[in-house]
Each structure stands twice: as C-alpha cells, then as structure tokens.
Motif scaffolding. Structure first.
Motif, PDB file in Angstrom:
ATOM      1  N   LEU A 237      27.745  24.752  -6.057  1.00 44.86           N
ATOM      2  CA  LEU A 237      27.140  24.038  -4.945  1.00 44.86           C
ATOM      3  C   LEU A 237      28.215  23.756  -3.916  1.00 44.86           C
ATOM      4  CD1 LEU A 237      24.448  22.804  -4.026  1.00 44.86           C
ATOM      5  CD2 LEU A 237      25.164  20.667  -5.104  1.00 44.86           C
ATOM      6  N   HIS A 238      28.169  24.507  -2.825  1.00 49.13           N
ATOM      7  CA  HIS A 238      29.230  24.420  -1.826  1.00 49.13           C
ATOM      8  C   HIS A 238      28.672  24.886  -0.502  1.00 49.13           C
ATOM      9  CE1 HIS A 238      33.062  25.227   0.247  1.00 49.13           C
ATOM     10  NE2 HIS A 238      33.602  24.438  -0.628  1.00 49.13           N
ATOM     11  N   PRO A 239      29.131  24.311   0.623  1.00 51.56           N
ATOM     12  CA  PRO A 239      28.696  24.839   1.918  1.00 51.56           C
ATOM     13  C   PRO A 239      28.930  26.336   2.002  1.00 51.56           C
ATOM     14  CG  PRO A 239      29.944  22.820   2.214  1.00 51.56           C
ATOM     15  CD  PRO A 239      30.065  23.187   0.762  1.00 51.56           C
ATOM     16  N   ILE A 240      27.935  27.053   2.479  1.00 46.46           N
ATOM     17  CA  ILE A 240      28.034  28.513   2.525  1.00 46.46           C
ATOM     18  C   ILE A 240      28.695  28.934   3.828  1.00 46.46           C
ATOM     19  CG2 ILE A 240      26.772  30.674   2.329  1.00 46.46           C
ATOM     20  CD1 ILE A 240      26.603  28.920  -0.127  1.00 46.46           C
ATOM     21  N   GLY A 241      29.944  29.314   3.733  1.00 48.81           N
ATOM     22  CA  GLY A 241      30.643  29.795   4.904  1.00 48.81           C
ATOM     23  C   GLY A 241      31.521  30.967   4.509  1.00 48.81           C
ATOM     24  N   SER A 242      32.662  31.051   5.125  1.00 47.58           N
ATOM     25  CA  SER A 242      33.618  32.091   4.756  1.00 47.58           C
ATOM     26  C   SER A 242      34.357  31.623   3.516  1.00 47.58           C
ATOM     27  CB  SER A 242      34.602  32.333   5.909  1.00 47.58           C
ATOM     28  OG  SER A 242      35.561  33.295   5.537  1.00 47.58           O
TER      29      SER A 242
ATOM     30  N   VAL B 252      42.635  31.427 -16.077  1.00 48.63           N
ATOM     31  CA  VAL B 252      42.799  30.975 -14.697  1.00 48.63           C
ATOM     32  C   VAL B 252      41.496  30.330 -14.240  1.00 48.63           C
ATOM     33  CG1 VAL B 252      43.305  31.665 -12.317  1.00 48.63           C
ATOM     34  CG2 VAL B 252      44.411  32.851 -14.235  1.00 48.63           C
ATOM     35  N   TYR B 253      41.618  29.167 -13.617  1.00 47.77           N
ATOM     36  CA  TYR B 253      40.451  28.459 -13.084  1.00 47.77           C
ATOM     37  C   TYR B 253      40.689  28.160 -11.607  1.00 47.77           C
ATOM     38  CZ  TYR B 253      38.935  27.752 -17.907  1.00 47.77           C
ATOM     39  OH  TYR B 253      38.517  27.956 -19.197  1.00 47.77           O
ATOM     40  N   ILE B 254      39.584  28.129 -10.853  1.00 47.12           N
ATOM     41  CA  ILE B 254      39.641  27.844  -9.424  1.00 47.12           C
ATOM     42  C   ILE B 254      38.704  26.687  -9.123  1.00 47.12           C
ATOM     43  CG2 ILE B 254      39.221  28.763  -7.106  1.00 47.12           C
ATOM     44  CD1 ILE B 254      39.837  31.534  -8.150  1.00 47.12           C
ATOM     45  N   GLN B 255      39.173  25.780  -8.297  1.00 48.94           N
ATOM     46  CA  GLN B 255      38.363  24.626  -7.922  1.00 48.94           C
ATOM     47  C   GLN B 255      37.096  25.109  -7.226  1.00 48.94           C
ATOM     48  OE1 GLN B 255      40.613  21.473  -5.987  1.00 48.94           O
ATOM     49  NE2 GLN B 255      38.825  20.999  -4.739  1.00 48.94           N
ATOM     50  N   GLY B 256      35.924  24.714  -7.743  1.00 46.10           N
ATOM     51  CA  GLY B 256      34.705  25.319  -7.225  1.00 46.10           C
ATOM     52  C   GLY B 256      33.526  24.409  -6.993  1.00 46.10           C
ATOM     53  N   GLY B 257      33.636  23.124  -7.308  1.00 47.65           N
ATOM     54  CA  GLY B 257      32.503  22.238  -7.076  1.00 47.65           C
ATOM     55  C   GLY B 257      31.507  22.271  -8.215  1.00 47.65           C
ATOM     56  N   PRO B 258      30.451  21.461  -8.129  1.00 40.85           N
ATOM     57  CA  PRO B 258      29.483  21.357  -9.225  1.00 40.85           C
ATOM     58  C   PRO B 258      28.571  22.575  -9.309  1.00 40.85           C
ATOM     59  CG  PRO B 258      28.797  19.999  -7.383  1.00 40.85           C
ATOM     60  CD  PRO B 258      30.152  20.518  -7.034  1.00 40.85           C
ATOM     61  N   PRO B 259      28.077  22.884 -10.502  1.00 44.73           N
ATOM     62  CA  PRO B 259      27.098  23.974 -10.631  1.00 44.73           C
ATOM     63  C   PRO B 259      25.706  23.486 -10.272  1.00 44.73           C
ATOM     64  CG  PRO B 259      27.539  23.031 -12.781  1.00 44.73           C
ATOM     65  CD  PRO B 259      28.439  22.303 -11.811  1.00 44.73           C
TER      66      PRO B 259
ATOM     67  N   LYS C 209      38.115  16.837 -10.370  1.00 44.72           N
ATOM     68  CA  LYS C 209      37.606  18.083  -9.794  1.00 44.72           C
ATOM     69  C   LYS C 209      37.040  18.973 -10.883  1.00 44.72           C
ATOM     70  CE  LYS C 209      39.140  17.031  -5.655  1.00 44.72           C
ATOM     71  NZ  LYS C 209      38.194  16.708  -4.540  1.00 44.72           N
ATOM     72  N   LEU C 210      36.096  19.824 -10.482  1.00 43.11           N
ATOM     73  CA  LEU C 210      35.522  20.812 -11.390  1.00 43.11           C
ATOM     74  C   LEU C 210      36.166  22.168 -11.131  1.00 43.11           C
ATOM     75  CD1 LEU C 210      31.803  19.687 -11.174  1.00 43.11           C
ATOM     76  CD2 LEU C 210      33.191  19.694 -13.245  1.00 43.11           C
ATOM     77  N   TRP C 211      36.529  22.850 -12.219  1.00 44.38           N
ATOM     78  CA  TRP C 211      37.279  24.097 -12.150  1.00 44.38           C
ATOM     79  C   TRP C 211      36.493  25.213 -12.842  1.00 44.38           C
ATOM     80  CZ3 TRP C 211      42.046  23.846  -9.585  1.00 44.38           C
ATOM     81  CH2 TRP C 211      42.496  22.552  -9.315  1.00 44.38           C
ATOM     82  N   TRP C 212      36.237  26.297 -12.079  1.00 49.06           N
ATOM     83  CA  TRP C 212      35.481  27.448 -12.580  1.00 49.06           C
ATOM     84  C   TRP C 212      36.449  28.547 -13.017  1.00 49.06           C
ATOM     85  CZ3 TRP C 212      29.958  28.552 -11.391  1.00 49.06           C
ATOM     86  CH2 TRP C 212      29.280  27.420 -10.933  1.00 49.06           C
ATOM     87  N   PRO C 213      36.093  29.316 -14.053  1.00 43.59           N
ATOM     88  CA  PRO C 213      36.966  30.415 -14.475  1.00 43.59           C
ATOM     89  C   PRO C 213      36.977  31.532 -13.434  1.00 43.59           C
ATOM     90  CG  PRO C 213      34.894  30.505 -15.673  1.00 43.59           C
ATOM     91  CD  PRO C 213      34.878  29.216 -14.887  1.00 43.59           C
ATOM     92  N   ALA C 214      38.147  32.098 -13.217  1.00 42.88           N
ATOM     93  CA  ALA C 214      38.277  33.241 -12.310  1.00 42.88           C
ATOM     94  C   ALA C 214      38.040  34.524 -13.094  1.00 42.88           C
ATOM     95  CB  ALA C 214      39.665  33.257 -11.675  1.00 42.88           C
ATOM     96  N   PHE C 215      37.358  35.466 -12.459  1.00 46.06           N
ATOM     97  CA  PHE C 215      37.062  36.745 -13.099  1.00 46.06           C
ATOM     98  C   PHE C 215      37.698  37.872 -12.300  1.00 46.06           C
ATOM     99  CE2 PHE C 215      34.203  34.273 -15.482  1.00 46.06           C
ATOM    100  CZ  PHE C 215      33.714  35.027 -16.540  1.00 46.06           C
ATOM    101  N   ASP C 216      38.260  38.829 -13.001  1.00 46.71           N
ATOM    102  CA  ASP C 216      38.775  40.052 -12.398  1.00 46.71           C
ATOM    103  C   ASP C 216      37.791  41.163 -12.719  1.00 46.71           C
ATOM    104  OD1 ASP C 216      40.224  42.016 -11.256  1.00 46.71           O
ATOM    105  OD2 ASP C 216      41.882  42.002 -12.673  1.00 46.71           O
TER     106      ASP C 216
END
Length: 339
Positions: free
Chosen positions: A182-187, A153-160, A70-77
């Motif tokens: 790159l992810h289906p655009i929903g809620s 902190v990283y969150i699973q986010g799919g490919p860029p 899985k690809l993990w994106w950094p979380a931002f506050d």
C-alpha cells in the motif's frame, strides 16, 4: 546489530570550463565511496505478516518483517529471493538493485566508467556545477531503505493490502484479490524488486477504490458480493504482529482519484504534486466533491478516464474513514443567517 559497509560507485553530472577556453562542457562522472546497509538478526526483525498461497494456488511464499517502526518486504531477483551476497556483488552494476533504486536515467547508469572524480579534478579550469553531493545523498537514502536480515535482502515497502482487479466482463464480475504494498502509485523503481501485484494493477484497483486492509478481507468480501462481485484470492496474508503503519487504503484510493482529476483538468488548474506523498484528506475530498458536482457521469468519464461511480466510492470510503469535523455552533449560526 552490525551494519554492513558497502563500497559502490555513483554517477553524477558536472559542468566545467577548461583553462583558457570559454565553452562550457558537461560530463557524467563516477565517484567511489561507501554506503551503510542496515543489518539485523532475524530475532531483531520479527515477522509481521506471512504471505501464503491460497488453497490450490502456487508461487513463492514470503514474510514481511518489522524493524524500527517500518515494514520490510523481501527483495526478489527475478523469481527467487535475493541474498545479501547477490546484492553486494551487483551493487556496482548498472542493472543492480541499489543503483536502480536511485531512479537514474539509463544514459546515466550506462555511461562510461573511466570518467572519474580523479580525472575531472586534474583538468585545469573552473568547475561550474556538480550534482555530486546530491547524488551521494540519494545513494545513502536508497541504502537506508535496504535491510540485510539473515542471508536475505529486504526493502522498506509499507503495509500489505488486498487489491481487487477486474476486467469488467461476465456476471457476476470476477474480482481477483491480489496482495501488494500500500503505497502512493508514482515512479517507484523498487517495484521491480518486490513481490506482489505490479504497479499498473495496483493503480487500476486504487482508481476504483478496490483496495482493502488485510484485517478487513472478510468484511470487504461480504460488501463486494452484494455488488455482484465474486472474489478470488490467490494469496492469503496472515498478520503475526499487532503493527500499524500508514497510509490507510481510503487515503490511497482517494489520492489516486484526485490525481486523475488533476491530470485530466483542462481548465489550467493542474497542480504539481509529489508522487511519493499523499494529498491531504481535505484536498482529496474537495477535488472529488467539486468534480462530481460539475459533471454528468458521461462527461466525467470522458474528461478524466474514470467512471463516475469510482469517484463516488472513493469519497464514500474517505468520509466513512475520515469523517469531517462537525461545524461549531458559531458556524451553524452564521450559515443560518446567510440562508
């Protein structure tokens, strides 16, 4: 790899009848318990992509990591990366990342905390229904999408991917190429915490089929410049690992167009589809082909809010990436007989 046990409180709903009463009462109840956050050393979660500022641009640069396929994106506050300490301290807050990832209503998140499981259990009467089990399942699912790596902190986010955003003004048209997931655009409640193009801008690009793999940036530039677009890159994505993760941009773009067609269908054939799952390639192909065949460019835009050429671009990219299987000799023979 030592995982982190995080103690949180989760809200759920109950309906009950008090002893010697007939009226059904409802309440939002808070229950305390643990969830597990995956924790890894940086060497165990190597950098798959580096997102860097293009020449002359400014902003926070970041890395996207790879772990367990899985690809993990950094979380931002806000404007700064979130630390694991920030995440832990805010885990019980209604505005914290974890509870918001559960996509609960504001009324639920900000309900009174003094109504707890222990309090409800001591009310004499009969329990009618409870969402406790399902809410804990949702909390654990949200926690499974979080990774502590180093102090970050990283969150699973799919490919860029590169998303082309245009205001359709001027000649040549300016196309701002923004990096996003790159992810289906929903809620998608996690959008608030992840860097990159926001959901509304990604939606605009997907409906126009202006979404491209990181690897095809230069190829896309040449093709789009032939259409009188002038591309502007604020960020550059550098691929560091040979990783491959679905979905394909052509699938996401066709899905966005197909959903817009379903939403604008006034003939009563609108379907209920999951926002977190892509429609099948064949379903998208049939929906788009049928809609293009039935409408003129003017009626198409009026009914669906999409330009005719956007749908054509979507189907062309889909057919190029996922060509239809050729008909068997038996099917060809049958078609010739029908003709």
């Amino acid at each position: 790899m030592n995982d982190t046990i995080l103690h949180i409180a989760v809200p759920y709903t109950v309906e009950f009848i008090r002893y010697r009463r007939r009226k059904i009462e409802g309440a939002i109840v808070w229950d305390a318990g643990p969830v597990t956050i995956r924790t890894a050393a940086e060497k165990d979660a190597p950098v798959a992509y580096r997102v860097r500022n293009h020449a002359g641009s400014s902003g926070v640069e970041y890395d996207i990591r790879w772990l367990d396929g899985k690809l993990w994106w950094p979380a931002f506050d806000g404007p700064r990366p979130m630390t694991s300490g920030d995440f832990v301290s805010s885990a019980k807050a209604p505005t914290g990342c974890l509870l918001n990832m559960m996509n609960l209503s504001p009324a639920t998140l900000f309900s009174r905390r003094h109504i707890t499981t222990e309090l409800i259990d001591h009310i004499p009467g009969r329990l009618i229904s409870s969402s406790k089990t399902e809410r804990w399942r949702t909390a654990r699912r949200a926690a499974s999408c979080v990774l502590f790596c180093g102090d970050s902190v990283y969150i699973q986010g799919g490919p860029p991917a590169y998303f082309g955003i245009s205001n359709d003004r001027g000649t040549p048209l300016i196309l701002s190429m923004e990096v996003g997931r790159l992810h289906p655009i929903g809620s998608q409640p996690i959008d608030w915490w992840l860097p990159g193009a926001i959901a509304s801008r990604r939606r605009q690009a997907t409906r126009r089929s202006l979404v491209f793999r990181v690897e095809e940036a230069e190829e896309s530039r040449r093709a789009l410049e032939l259409e009188d677009y002038r591309l502007q890159f604020d960020r550059t994505v550098i691929k560091c690992l040979d990783v491959s993760e679905k979905p394909d941009p052509a699938e996401v773009c066709a899905d966005a167009v197909a959903r817009a067609l379903l939403d604008g269908d006034r003939a009563g054939t609108r379907q209920n589809v999951h926002r977190s799952e892509l429609l099948s390639v064949q379903s998208c192909r049939e929906l788009i082909h049928n809609s293009l065949a039935k409408h003129s460019p003017e009626s198409f835009e009026k009914q669906f809010g999409l330009k005719f050429e956007w749908a054509q671009r979507a189907i062309n990219r889909l057919d190029e990436r996922f060509p239809e299987a050729p008909l068997s000799p038996e099917h060809l023979e049958l078609l010739s007989q029908l003709a």
